[in-house]
Scaffold this motif. Sequence first.
Motif, PDB file in Angstrom:
ATOM      1  N   ALA A  83      -8.070   3.283  -9.780  1.00 18.87           N
ATOM      2  CA  ALA A  83      -9.061   3.207  -8.705  1.00 18.87           C
ATOM      3  C   ALA A  83      -9.140   1.798  -8.133  1.00 18.87           C
ATOM      4  CB  ALA A  83     -10.425   3.656  -9.216  1.00 18.87           C
ATOM      5  N   VAL A  84      -9.006   0.787  -8.981  1.00 17.58           N
ATOM      6  CA  VAL A  84      -9.057  -0.599  -8.514  1.00 17.58           C
ATOM      7  C   VAL A  84      -7.876  -0.905  -7.601  1.00 17.58           C
ATOM      8  CG1 VAL A  84      -8.801  -3.002  -9.260  1.00 17.58           C
ATOM      9  CG2 VAL A  84     -10.418  -1.495 -10.430  1.00 17.58           C
ATOM     10  N   TYR A  85      -6.701  -0.397  -7.947  1.00 13.44           N
ATOM     11  CA  TYR A  85      -5.501  -0.727  -7.189  1.00 13.44           C
ATOM     12  C   TYR A  85      -5.261   0.191  -5.993  1.00 13.44           C
ATOM     13  CZ  TYR A  85      -3.866  -4.336 -10.379  1.00 13.44           C
ATOM     14  OH  TYR A  85      -3.744  -5.500 -11.089  1.00 13.44           O
ATOM     15  N   THR A  86      -5.799   1.396  -6.027  1.00 12.29           N
ATOM     16  CA  THR A  86      -5.516   2.335  -4.937  1.00 12.29           C
ATOM     17  C   THR A  86      -6.764   2.830  -4.213  1.00 12.29           C
ATOM     18  OG1 THR A  86      -5.606   4.340  -6.313  1.00 12.29           O
ATOM     19  CG2 THR A  86      -3.490   3.171  -6.202  1.00 12.29           C
ATOM     20  N   GLY A  87      -7.952   2.619  -4.775  1.00  7.91           N
ATOM     21  CA  GLY A  87      -9.170   3.161  -4.186  1.00  7.91           C
ATOM     22  C   GLY A  87      -9.578   4.446  -4.883  1.00  7.91           C
ATOM     23  N   ALA A  88     -10.890   4.713  -4.876  1.00  9.83           N
ATOM     24  CA  ALA A  88     -11.415   5.863  -5.632  1.00  9.83           C
ATOM     25  C   ALA A  88     -10.887   7.194  -5.105  1.00  9.83           C
ATOM     26  CB  ALA A  88     -12.943   5.845  -5.598  1.00  9.83           C
ATOM     27  N   ARG A  89     -10.895   7.377  -3.776  1.00  4.12           N
ATOM     28  CA  ARG A  89     -10.453   8.643  -3.202  1.00  4.12           C
ATOM     29  C   ARG A  89      -8.961   8.871  -3.462  1.00  4.12           C
ATOM     30  NH1 ARG A  89     -11.879   7.676   1.565  1.00  4.12           N
ATOM     31  NH2 ARG A  89     -13.916   8.708   1.592  1.00  4.12           N
ATOM     32  N   ILE A 111      -9.695   4.464  11.759  1.00  2.62           N
ATOM     33  CA  ILE A 111      -8.934   3.390  11.127  1.00  2.62           C
ATOM     34  C   ILE A 111      -9.621   2.065  11.406  1.00  2.62           C
ATOM     35  CG2 ILE A 111      -6.720   2.175  11.082  1.00  2.62           C
ATOM     36  CD1 ILE A 111      -5.456   4.815  12.091  1.00  2.62           C
ATOM     37  N   LEU A 112      -9.818   1.282  10.362  1.00  2.00           N
ATOM     38  CA  LEU A 112     -10.345  -0.077  10.500  1.00  2.00           C
ATOM     39  C   LEU A 112      -9.269  -1.040  10.039  1.00  2.00           C
ATOM     40  CD1 LEU A 112     -13.854  -1.406   9.524  1.00  2.00           C
ATOM     41  CD2 LEU A 112     -11.808  -2.638   8.799  1.00  2.00           C
ATOM     42  N   LEU A 113      -8.850  -1.911  10.932  1.00  7.92           N
ATOM     43  CA  LEU A 113      -7.868  -2.932  10.593  1.00  7.92           C
ATOM     44  C   LEU A 113      -8.520  -4.289  10.799  1.00  7.92           C
ATOM     45  CD1 LEU A 113      -4.903  -3.457   9.767  1.00  7.92           C
ATOM     46  CD2 LEU A 113      -4.368  -3.640  12.189  1.00  7.92           C
ATOM     47  N   ALA A 114      -8.616  -5.067   9.749  1.00  6.42           N
ATOM     48  CA  ALA A 114      -9.236  -6.395   9.810  1.00  6.42           C
ATOM     49  C   ALA A 114      -8.198  -7.455   9.465  1.00  6.42           C
ATOM     50  CB  ALA A 114     -10.411  -6.475   8.845  1.00  6.42           C
ATOM     51  N   ASP A 115      -8.226  -8.544  10.220  1.00  4.25           N
ATOM     52  CA  ASP A 115      -7.239  -9.608  10.033  1.00  4.25           C
ATOM     53  C   ASP A 115      -7.961 -10.950  10.079  1.00  4.25           C
ATOM     54  OD1 ASP A 115      -4.259 -10.385  10.025  1.00  4.25           O
ATOM     55  OD2 ASP A 115      -5.064 -11.558  11.689  1.00  4.25           O
ATOM     56  N   LEU A 116      -7.641 -11.827   9.128  1.00  7.15           N
ATOM     57  CA  LEU A 116      -8.243 -13.161   9.120  1.00  7.15           C
ATOM     58  C   LEU A 116      -7.592 -14.016  10.199  1.00  7.15           C
ATOM     59  CD1 LEU A 116      -8.667 -13.920   5.310  1.00  7.15           C
ATOM     60  CD2 LEU A 116     -10.144 -12.656   6.857  1.00  7.15           C
ATOM     61  N   ARG A 117      -8.397 -14.632  11.025  1.00  4.67           N
ATOM     62  CA  ARG A 117      -7.910 -15.353  12.194  1.00  4.67           C
ATOM     63  C   ARG A 117      -7.331 -16.717  11.807  1.00  4.67           C
ATOM     64  NH1 ARG A 117     -12.666 -16.031  15.158  1.00  4.67           N
ATOM     65  NH2 ARG A 117     -12.685 -13.758  15.306  1.00  4.67           N
ATOM     66  N   ASN A 118      -6.167 -17.051  12.404  1.00  3.57           N
ATOM     67  CA  ASN A 118      -5.518 -18.357  12.223  1.00  3.57           C
ATOM     68  C   ASN A 118      -5.288 -18.691  10.746  1.00  3.57           C
ATOM     69  OD1 ASN A 118      -5.591 -18.816  15.043  1.00  3.57           O
ATOM     70  ND2 ASN A 118      -7.679 -19.610  14.890  1.00  3.57           N
ATOM     71  N   PHE A 119      -4.972 -17.665   9.961  1.00  2.00           N
ATOM     72  CA  PHE A 119      -4.831 -17.916   8.532  1.00  2.00           C
ATOM     73  C   PHE A 119      -3.562 -18.689   8.195  1.00  2.00           C
ATOM     74  CE2 PHE A 119      -4.568 -16.905   4.006  1.00  2.00           C
ATOM     75  CZ  PHE A 119      -5.893 -17.101   3.630  1.00  2.00           C
ATOM     76  N   LEU A 173      -7.112   0.944   1.815  1.00  2.00           N
ATOM     77  CA  LEU A 173      -5.841   1.458   1.296  1.00  2.00           C
ATOM     78  C   LEU A 173      -4.845   0.352   1.010  1.00  2.00           C
ATOM     79  CD1 LEU A 173      -5.147   4.642   3.445  1.00  2.00           C
ATOM     80  CD2 LEU A 173      -6.200   4.474   1.194  1.00  2.00           C
ATOM     81  N   LYS A 174      -4.974  -0.755   1.697  1.00  2.00           N
ATOM     82  CA  LYS A 174      -3.924  -1.755   1.561  1.00  2.00           C
ATOM     83  C   LYS A 174      -4.424  -3.134   1.963  1.00  2.00           C
ATOM     84  CE  LYS A 174       0.134  -0.381   2.886  1.00  2.00           C
ATOM     85  NZ  LYS A 174       0.872  -0.322   1.610  1.00  2.00           N
ATOM     86  N   PHE A 175      -4.048  -4.142   1.161  1.00  2.00           N
ATOM     87  CA  PHE A 175      -4.166  -5.538   1.544  1.00  2.00           C
ATOM     88  C   PHE A 175      -2.768  -5.995   1.945  1.00  2.00           C
ATOM     89  CE2 PHE A 175      -7.633  -5.018  -1.560  1.00  2.00           C
ATOM     90  CZ  PHE A 175      -8.698  -5.471  -0.805  1.00  2.00           C
ATOM     91  N   MET A 176      -2.636  -6.474   3.171  1.00  2.00           N
ATOM     92  CA  MET A 176      -1.320  -6.870   3.695  1.00  2.00           C
ATOM     93  C   MET A 176      -1.387  -8.339   4.081  1.00  2.00           C
ATOM     94  SD  MET A 176      -0.897  -3.511   6.142  1.00  2.00           S
ATOM     95  CE  MET A 176      -2.518  -3.860   6.872  1.00  2.00           C
ATOM     96  N   GLY A 177      -1.098  -9.220   3.114  1.00  2.00           N
ATOM     97  CA  GLY A 177      -1.218 -10.642   3.390  1.00  2.00           C
ATOM     98  C   GLY A 177      -2.669 -11.000   3.636  1.00  2.00           C
TER      99      GLY A 177
END
Length: 407
Positions: free
Chosen positions: A198-204, A226-234, A269-273
């Motif tokens: 659950a920690v690595y993939t999510g509860a559902r 779908i929610l896509l969030a990106d840290l700015r100027n990282f 579902l995913k951390f991408m960088g």
Amino acid sequence: MVGKIPSGCRPHSEIKKINDHIQWLIEQGITCEHIGDLAAGLCDRLIATGVPIWRASIRMPSLHPMYRGVAANFERGGAIVLENAEHGSETERSFEMTPIFHLLSRGEKTGRWNLAKGEGLQYAELHEFALAGGTDHVISIFEFPKEVALRGLGFSLTSDAPGGFSDDQLAIIQELLPALGLAAYRVAVSKTATEILAVYTGARTSARILAGETRRGMGGSIDAAILLADLRNFTALTEAHQPGEIVGFLNEHFELIDRHVEENSGEILKFMGDSVLAIFPTDAENPQKACKAALASAQNLLKANEELNRERTLNGGPDIGIDVVLHLGEVFYGNVGAQGRLDFTVIGRAVNEASRLEKLCGTLEQPLLLSESFAATCAVPCDYLGAFELRGVSKRADVFRLAGAAP
């Protein structure tokens, strides 16, 4: 004082009782869901046969990223109490001041302290037991296979009877230890697999995997916000800060994103960088509900991010913005990858479009953008920002922001 727990011969009737206890432990090891069930059930059975147990506990290490250990604490006539020991130097220092640590550091498997005679009072727990009327305290340690990070368990018993436990009683308990260890090991491994997945993939997602959806290509199409969030100027931050600091910044921002996604029934579902992909599956009869939840998550996480940046910049740290895109569409939700290395995620045109839309946040100087399908379904007041070409997408995309939103 630490000593060995004695053993010896016993009549047939006692052997039968021991075998009954062992059989019960094996059956519970197959069916029960937590070590608390083992602690409470075994202690009740032993008390019924005359063993003067006042308090008891089963302590085990944990693989959970938040907790270093778990304990199930029993008190005669009371409810079982479950405790999780969090990671951290303070918890580790506290553990170093326990009788179990004393035994482990000396490589010993059993220990006994006569509380009535003042033994073991240098340990806070035993001192508390002695003040409350405890007379005898014993600990047995059972080791698990070396290749498993769940190294073993500590089983402690405290008596408040005059004279404490008899030698025969302690010998019986020692004979039960392998069955108790086996049962606790099964419970811990099952619980660890569920929690870690659950920690690595999510509860559902983890629930679907544990239900048997493990073959490559297994899954299906769903409609989702779908929610896509990106840290700015990282990227620029990685030039100015050490890797350890960068990881700390990422964890702070990912933590607040996860909190606000989960509280609105979404799932990362995913951390991408430096990016996060989350979904809010829709209900065919009420797709607006998922959109409202995704929008609430986006607004809350952006507000929380402002607060985080204010606190960090007061201490000389960087201000790290977040760009968020909300989209609605059909995705494939299932197993993708190689035969020996799978990822349970979402793919499809809608995911690709969300990724392309996110690039417009900087161009339009907007931290939150909504696609046409999302804005129409969510039905909140919006400002139209124009139609834009997206790389790899044939049709120009109509893009919106919330009405009255400022750059």
